[in-house]
Design an enzyme around this catalytic site. Sequence first.
Site, PDB file in Angstrom:
ATOM      1  N   ARG A 113       0.860  -1.184   0.000  1.00 28.39           N
ATOM      2  CA  ARG A 113       0.000   0.000   0.000  1.00 28.39           C
ATOM      3  C   ARG A 113       0.895   1.231   0.000  1.00 28.39           C
ATOM      4  NH1 ARG A 113      -1.753  -3.699   3.745  1.00 28.39           N
ATOM      5  NH2 ARG A 113      -3.811  -4.579   3.338  1.00 28.39           N
ATOM      6  N   LYS A 137      -1.846  -2.410   7.817  1.00 26.23           N
ATOM      7  CA  LYS A 137      -3.034  -2.076   8.604  1.00 26.23           C
ATOM      8  C   LYS A 137      -2.971  -2.770   9.951  1.00 26.23           C
ATOM      9  CE  LYS A 137      -6.289  -1.418   4.789  1.00 26.23           C
ATOM     10  NZ  LYS A 137      -7.505  -1.960   4.155  1.00 26.23           N
ATOM     11  N   HIS A 169      -2.965   2.738  -5.633  1.00 30.78           N
ATOM     12  CA  HIS A 169      -3.443   1.394  -5.297  1.00 30.78           C
ATOM     13  C   HIS A 169      -3.510   0.496  -6.538  1.00 30.78           C
ATOM     14  CE1 HIS A 169      -4.860  -0.865  -1.839  1.00 30.78           C
ATOM     15  NE2 HIS A 169      -5.732  -1.466  -2.626  1.00 30.78           N
ATOM     16  N   ARG A 205      -0.738  -1.916  -6.692  1.00 28.35           N
ATOM     17  CA  ARG A 205      -0.947  -3.078  -5.817  1.00 28.35           C
ATOM     18  C   ARG A 205      -1.778  -4.139  -6.541  1.00 28.35           C
ATOM     19  NH1 ARG A 205      -0.899  -4.524  -0.441  1.00 28.35           N
ATOM     20  NH2 ARG A 205      -2.790  -5.422   0.455  1.00 28.35           N
ATOM     21  N   HIS A 249      -2.851  -9.398   3.318  1.00 29.24           N
ATOM     22  CA  HIS A 249      -4.302  -9.501   3.472  1.00 29.24           C
ATOM     23  C   HIS A 249      -4.635 -10.278   4.738  1.00 29.24           C
ATOM     24  CE1 HIS A 249      -4.983  -8.987  -1.141  1.00 29.24           C
ATOM     25  NE2 HIS A 249      -4.940  -7.829  -0.517  1.00 29.24           N
ATOM     26  N   TYR A 298      -9.051 -10.805  -6.646  1.00 23.22           N
ATOM     27  CA  TYR A 298      -8.205 -10.544  -7.812  1.00 23.22           C
ATOM     28  C   TYR A 298      -8.420 -11.599  -8.887  1.00 23.22           C
ATOM     29  CZ  TYR A 298      -5.799  -7.111  -4.952  1.00 23.22           C
ATOM     30  OH  TYR A 298      -5.500  -6.034  -4.173  1.00 23.22           O
TER      31      TYR A 298
END
Length: 170
Positions: A28, A53, A126, A129, A152, A161
């Site tokens: 990110r 995150k 993004h 990514r 993730h 994806y």
Amino acid sequence: LLMSINRSTALGQRDYALFALMFNTGARVQEILDLRTTDVRLDAPAQVRLTGKGNKVRVCPIWASTAQLLRPLCAVPGLDGPDRPLFVNHRGEPLTRFGVRYLLRRYMDLASREHPSLRGKSIHPHSLRHTTAIHLLKAGVDFASISQWLGHASLNTTMAYARADLDLKR
């Protein structure tokens, strides 16, 4: 995009390294901007330590060519110590998400002159990514590895994806 960057200037070298690292890691934009020189290992096996995150830390391998691009950024004379931000602006201040978005748009405009198919494409940091995830999928990397690579929390996020890529479906 990368070919549109003039690498003969210090800022061009920084920008090339920035976008190459973003593509290499699939990180990110904030994870890249939070990198400190102490988060980068340039000797084999080259890697970066990303904080994602929820302050989750993951180690992501980088190509030797990407490590070479980062080497000059880690050794800029006159900047504060080993815990300084890796990516700084021309004033030596940390680069921001808005700065990265501006640079991406600028280089996309330049690239679209050479490659008209890029005109009108909506691209944002993004997007790099997503591009990394799709390239890993097409290279045959398994979903669990891609999920860990991208940080993730759930494998379902990574599966999105696969649903989005028509070539993979074919």
